[in-house]
Structure formats: structure tokens, C-alpha cells
Write a protein that holds these residues in place. Structure first.
Motif, PDB file in Angstrom:
ATOM      1  N   SER A   1       0.833  -1.219   0.000  1.00 37.57           N
ATOM      2  CA  SER A   1       0.000   0.000   0.000  1.00 37.57           C
ATOM      3  C   SER A   1       0.860   1.259   0.000  1.00 37.57           C
ATOM      4  O   SER A   1       0.531   2.242  -0.667  1.00 37.57           O
ATOM      5  CB  SER A   1      -0.924   0.018   1.217  1.00 37.57           C
TER       6      SER A   1
ATOM      7  N   THR B   1      -5.305  -5.076   3.247  1.00 38.29           N
ATOM      8  CA  THR B   1      -6.189  -4.545   2.234  1.00 38.29           C
ATOM      9  C   THR B   1      -7.327  -5.528   2.045  1.00 38.29           C
ATOM     10  O   THR B   1      -7.106  -6.686   1.741  1.00 38.29           O
ATOM     11  CB  THR B   1      -5.417  -4.370   0.920  1.00 38.29           C
TER      12      THR B   1
ATOM     13  N   GLY C   1      -3.628  -3.069   8.939  1.00 39.49           N
ATOM     14  CA  GLY C   1      -2.635  -2.979   7.876  1.00 39.49           C
ATOM     15  C   GLY C   1      -2.871  -3.968   6.759  1.00 39.49           C
ATOM     16  O   GLY C   1      -1.946  -4.425   6.119  1.00 39.49           O
TER      17      GLY C   1
ATOM     18  N   ASP D   1      -5.947   2.043   1.246  1.00 42.94           N
ATOM     19  CA  ASP D   1      -6.617   1.323   2.333  1.00 42.94           C
ATOM     20  C   ASP D   1      -7.602   2.295   2.949  1.00 42.94           C
ATOM     21  O   ASP D   1      -7.251   3.067   3.803  1.00 42.94           O
ATOM     22  CB  ASP D   1      -5.618   0.902   3.421  1.00 42.94           C
TER      23      ASP D   1
HETATM   24 MG    MG Z   1      -1.926  -2.760   2.420  1.00 46.26          MG
END
Ligand code: MG
Ligand code: GDP
Length: 598
Positions: A20, A55, A53, A44
Motif C-alpha cells: 500500500s 487490504t 494494515g 486502504d
Molecule cells: Mg496494504
């Protein structure tokens, strides 16, 4: 855009390796967002995702990049979910791309989900570009990781980009490699429309939004489209892309990725992997690879306060607007009252939904023990049933055979934890299939019954390996198992919410554990309470809660009236949170604690 100037790619990585963060960097570099807008991780966008943390939903962003060759390129970046529970969504996202950035943490190296994702990516014939991320870390060992990528995965890593998504190192080189190495999409804009439904979500302003990859033809506003597997027809009212802000476009043509809206009210009409075509000039056949996702783990969700039932129903319905992969139906339990039987793609999916209900909708919930779907063959040719709830288990005399789902699990861990990991798998009825070593780390493959994994396998694995083991699994079908329903009886009455299906071999220890815990969790009454675990009519474990001697207030000797009142009030409070079970009151905490420890 001319096909030659389009690149579609995804980013694949093990959790926390920086996917991310890298996606955000690429957006920022190509000017999709200002520094201020970058403050939060863009891709996210759900709270829980941020905290954990991970997705959950795939998202896509279109970037414009002027490469060193002077040409302007349209880059479509797909973020994919990183957890095994969402493997099918990952697979569909990958099918929409021609290449992938393989992000590997320079300090951690290759891990189980790196491998799982890479194999999927290879299956989709992707051009894979290795990126070694976090080279800013003191513990970074990029050369070692390069060698791992070559030895373990078999990819040429000689041109791997050394990057730090955090400090912005290597970003331009990544963009150049995307343009130079990832093939442009193929497709025919004059052919009948074939677009793959990659993802869908509910937006409060736009309604149901559908992410598509157009394979052939063109999709435009005003077209009547048809979902080939779903069978429904809709009028397209918006076509666009995300940069990541929404931008309307006149059309999406062969090779492109973008979104459409089509006045769709219910997300359950949109199935990931479905083929979208036009009503007027339909494609002769759907695109290959469509698969209906089925929930594999079920549990009951009940409000702690029975008055919250309506609120729970509303909240579940709202969540479902955004996630067609979980299912729910009303359930009633003698112990827990009215609630819902819910189905999930896996344990993490279950936890996410449960957490969102608790946090976003402010609900106090009781979750019953998670259960997998069993297939039961009935005697006397009465057919086969699917069992989603242990409480519905038919009488043993009516059962010919019970089958349970099995998985193949690949665990990747440092050598020193291998012994305890093998023991854990063995204890969970695992069958070892393979064991290899790669650079001081072991890769072990086990077949395991899913039912042994849904309880606390992942937590146990993490704790015995101090977080170093990584784990990935897929289902491999149903096998016969020696399974029985274990009932828990309190004061001779079965408590449905506590019944579970267990392997005969572990029934006794499970039963004993449950009785011991309940003995501590249920308060004393004026009479003796037997707690029993039983299979069929046979008691396999037993504990007794002794009778209470005195009234709680008796200790006060009538002296302090206000103290006496307080105690009585406290007792009344406690009553409210109890479930009357026959003549026994079981506190909510007892259910929660008993079930939590499985
Ligand atoms: Mg991520
Ligand atoms: P994902 O799970 O693969 O999406 O990983 P994230 O992008 O959420 O990153 C996981 C963690 O690693 C976060 O705390 C990031 O800030 C951190 N991180 C990501 N890239 C780098 C990097 O290049 N260097 C360092 N030191 N940390 C990074």
C-alpha cells in the motif's frame, strides 16, 4: 487511449511488505494527489484495514506517466487483498492485468504469501517485476533477498529495483520498468463487449459501483448491459476511473480498467468474475474462469442485549451492501435468543465483520464457536444435507457418513520453530505432504481438516513461531471423518449455543476442558448444578458446581444498610446480563469465555 500506451499491473506482496505504501508513492509521483491528500494511506480506506494494515477490497487507480521515451502512458494500478481469505478476489484482479510488481521486504525476504501470490501471478502469464522494498532499514539485506527470489521463486532478480516506498527511493525506476517490460494489453474495440467484473462496492452517493476490465468492445453511458452469469440487465449511467478521485470518462475500451455505475440497488446482483456484455450485440460466450464464492466458515452472532436485535439486523444488512461474500439468516437459540447465522470466506473475514459490527455500529455481540460446512449422507437413501450449524445435526442413527472440508496448507518458517510447528499440525490431525529447506528456512506442506484450523490455529502458529511463520492455504475438497456432535448440558439441559462438532479422538479432552471452564464461569446457585459434556446419550465429562450456602447479604449482619442495598443492586445488575437457562442463570461472559477458548 491507444493500446500501445496502456499498462495494467497489480502489486503482490506478503502482508506488511509495503504494497500500500508503494501504491501511494506511485500515485504521488505521477501527480494523482497532493502531499496533504497523501497524509492517510489512500488505497486502504477502511478504518479496520488501516489498523490491521491489510487490504480488504481491491481498489484501482489510473496514473498518467510521461516516460523517459517522451510518450504519455496510462497506467492502471490494482491493489489486491493480501490475505488468504480473499484469494478469489486476488485471482480476479490478477486476471485483469498483464503484469505485477512483486514487492519483497528487504529485511524479511520471501514469505508464504509472497509465494502464493507469485504462483497465481505466473498462472495469469504475468510479466513479474521484482521490487526489493525497505532498503532504508538497517536490517535490509537486498543481495540475500535477490538470491531468495531467484532460488525460491525462480525469477531473474538481476534487474530487481532496490526501493524504499517510505523514503521515495527507486520510484521512477519502477515506473520505467512498468512501461518497458510489462506488455500492453490486447483487445479489439470493434468486437462485441466483453468486460470482466473485477470488484464491486456500495457507495452512498453513487450506489453500487463496479470495477471492470474491458477485454473486447467498448462500454459507454446509455448502453444496456447484461451480466452473463447473474442474468440481470442494467442501464449504464456513468463510466469513469479513479485517480484516486473519481473522474468521469466518455467510455472504457478494450484493454482499459475503470468503473461503471448502472442503477444497481443490490450488490448481490454483482458477482466477481462475471462477464458483462451488451444486450444488443452480446458476446457469444462468457470469459473463462468464473467461480461463485461460497462461505466456508459459519458462526452465530447474537446481541448481548436482546433489545439490540433490530439494530443488529440493520447493521448486518448495511455491511452486506458492501460485501456480497458474506451471508446471513435469522437464527434463534434457546440460550442466546434471536440472532443471525452468518457465513464467511474464512476466519479473518469473520473477525473483520464482527469487529466492524462492534466498532462502527456500537454493538455488543456474542459469537458462537465457528464451524465449517459438513456434508452429511443420510441413511435409507434420504440424500445428503449440508450442515451449517451444529445445533441442526441429525440424530446419529440417521447418519450414514459425515464429510468435512480439508485444506492444503503451506507453512514457511525459520528452522528453529519447525519442531513445534510440526507438532501443532500433527495435533490437528494434519498429514505431512512435503518438507524442504531453502536458505535456513523450512517450507512444509500439510493437509489438514479445516475444522481444526478455524479455532485458533493461526494464533497458535504465530505464537509458537514468535510471528516468524507465515501460512497460506486452499481447500482441497471433502473427506469422510469420524465426527460427532458434542453437547454441553447444564443442569441436565442441553445448551444449544455451546454444542460443537468435534473429531471423536479429541472429544473427551475438548469436553473436559469445556466443563472445567464452565464450572468456573457459572456462579453458584442455591442448588447443585451438574455440567456435562455428552455425545449422543453418553456423558464423556462432568463437573459439578456446589450449591451456594448463604444469601449474599447475609455477610453484612444487617449492620450497614446502604452496603446491603448496593449488594442487592449489584446482584440485580448481574441478573440482567444473565441468560436464564432452565432454572440456571448463565452470565453472558460465561458463553463468551467458554467459546473463545474453543
Ligand atoms: Mg496494504
Ligand atoms: P502492505 O501490507 O503490503 O500493504 O504494507 P504497508 O504498505 O501497509 O506497509 C507495512 C508497514 O511497513 C507500514 O508500517 C509502512 O509504513 C512500512 N513500510 C512500507 N514501506 C517501507 C519502506 O520502504 N521502508 C520502511 N522502513 N518501512 C516501510
Amino acid at each position: 487511449t491507444d493500446l500501445k500506451h496502456i499498462r495494467n499491473f497489480s502489486i503482490i506482496a506478503h502482508i506488511d511488505h509495503g504494497k500500500s505504501t508503494l501504491a501511494d508513492r506511485l500515485i504521488q509521483w505521477t501527480g494523482g494527489l497532493s502531499e496533504r491528500e497523501m497524509s492517510a494511506q489512500v488505497l486502504d480506506n477502511m478504518d479496520i484495514e488501516k489498523e490491521r494494515g491489510i487490504t480488504i477490497k481491491a481498489q484501482t487507480v489510473r496514473l498518467n506517466y510521461t516516460a523517459k521515451d517522451g510518450q504519455l502512458y496510462e497506467l492502471n494500478l490494482m491493489d489486491t487483498p493480501g490475505h488468504v481469505d480473499f484469494a478469489y478476489e486476488v485471482s480476479r484482479s490478477l486476471a485483469a492485468c498483464e503484469g505485477a510488481l512483486l514487492v519483497v521486504d528487504a529485511a524479511q525476504g520471501v514469505e508464504a504469501q509472497t509465494l502464493a501470490n507469485v504462483y497465481q501471478s505466473i498462472e495469469h502469464d504475468h510479466e513479474i517485476l521484482p521490487v526489493i522494498n525497505k532498503i532504508d532499514l538497517p536490517a535490509a539485506e537486498p543481495e540475500k533477498v535477490k538470491k531468495e527470489i531467484e532460488d525460491i521463486i525462480g525469477l531473474d532478480a538481476s534487474e530487481a529495483v532496490l526501493a524504499s516506498a517510505k523514503s521515495g527511493i527507486g520510484i521512477e525506476e519502477i515506473l520505467e520498468q512498468i512501461v518497458q517490460k510489462i506488455p500492453a494489453p490486447k483487445g479489439d474495440r470493434d468486437a462485441p463487449l466483453e468486460a470482466m467484473l473485477v470488484d464491486s462496492w456500495y457507495d452512498p452517493y453513487l450506489g453500487v459501483v463496479i470495477l471492470v476490465r474491458v477485454v473486447n468492445g467498448v462500454i459507454k453511458k446509455g448502453q444496456n448491459i447484461k451480466f452473463m452469469a447473474g442474468g440481470t440487465e442494467h442501464l449504464v449511467d456513468r463510466v469513469g476511473c479513479m485517480r484516486p478521485k473519481i473522474e468521469n470518462l466518455p467510455e472504457l475500451a478494450a484493454g482499459e480498467i475503470g468503473f461503471i455505475t448502472a442503477q444497481i440497488k443490490d450488490i448481490s446482483q454483482t458477482r466477481v468474475g462475471d462477464t458483462i456484455t451488451t444486450v444488443k450485440n452480446p458476446a457469444p460466450a462468457p470469459l473463462p474462469g468464473f467461480k461463485e464464492v461460497q462461505p466456508v466458515v459459519f458462526c452465530g452472532l447474537f446481541p448481548v442485549d436482546a433489545n439490540d436485535f433490530d439494530k443488529l439486523r440493520d447493521s448486518i444488512s448495511k455491511l452486506r451492501l458492501n460485501d456480497a461474500s458474506f451471508s446471513f439468516e435469522m437464527e434463534s437459540s434457546a440460550a442466546l435468543g434471536f440472532g443471525f447465522r452468518c457465513g464467511f470466506l474464512g476466519l479473518l473475514h469473520l473477525e473483520i465483520i464482527q469487529e466492524r459490527l462492534t466498532r462502527e455500529y456500537d454493538l455488543d455481540l456474542i459469537t458462537t464457536a465457528p464451524s465449517v460446512v459438513y456434508k452429511i449422507k443420510l441413511t435409507h437413501g434420504n440424500g445428503e444435507i449440508e450442515l451449517h450449524n451444529p445445533a441442526d445435526m441429525p440424530d446419529p442413527t440417521k447418519i450414514d457418513e459425515i464429510q468435512e472440508p480439508w485444506i492444503e496448507a503451506v507453512i514457511y518458517c525459520p528452522d528453529e520453530y519447525l519442531g513445534s510447528i510440526l507438532k501443532l499440525c500433527q495435533d490437528r490431525r494434519g498429514l505431512q505432504k512435503n518438507l524442504t529447506y531453502v536458505g535456513g528456512r523450512a517450507q512444509v506442506t500439510y493437509e489438514l481438516p479445516l475444522n481444526e484450523v478455524v479455532f485458533d490455529f493461526y494464533d497458535r502458529l504465530k505464537s509458537i513461531s514468535r510471528g516468524y511463520a507465515s501460512f497460506d492455504y486452499h481447500q482441497i475438497g471433502y473427506r469422510e471423518g469420524d465426527l460427532v456432535k458434542m453437547s454441553i448440558m447444564v443442569n441436565a439441559e442441553p445448551v444449544d449455543a455451546l454444542s460443537m462438532i468435534v473429531h471423536r479422538g479429541s472429544a473427551e479432552s475438548r469436553g473436559r476442558g469445556m466443563c472445567e471452564r464452565l464450572k468456573d464461569l457459572i456462579p453458584r446457585h442455591l442448588f447443585k448444578i451438574p455440567i456435562q459434556a455428552a455425545i449422543g446419550g453418553k456423558v464423556i465429562a462432568r463437573e459439578t458446581i456446589a450449591a451456594m450456602r448463604k444469601d449474599v447479604t447475609a455477610k453484612c449482619y444487617g449492620g450497614d444498610i446502604s452496603r446491603k442495598k448496593k449488594l442487592l443492586e449489584k446482584q440485580k445488575e448481574g441478573k440482567k446480563r444473565m441468560r436464564e437457562y432452565g432454572s440456571v442463570s448463565i452470565p453472558q461472559e460465561a458463553f463468551i469465555a467458554a467459546l473463545r477458548m474453543g
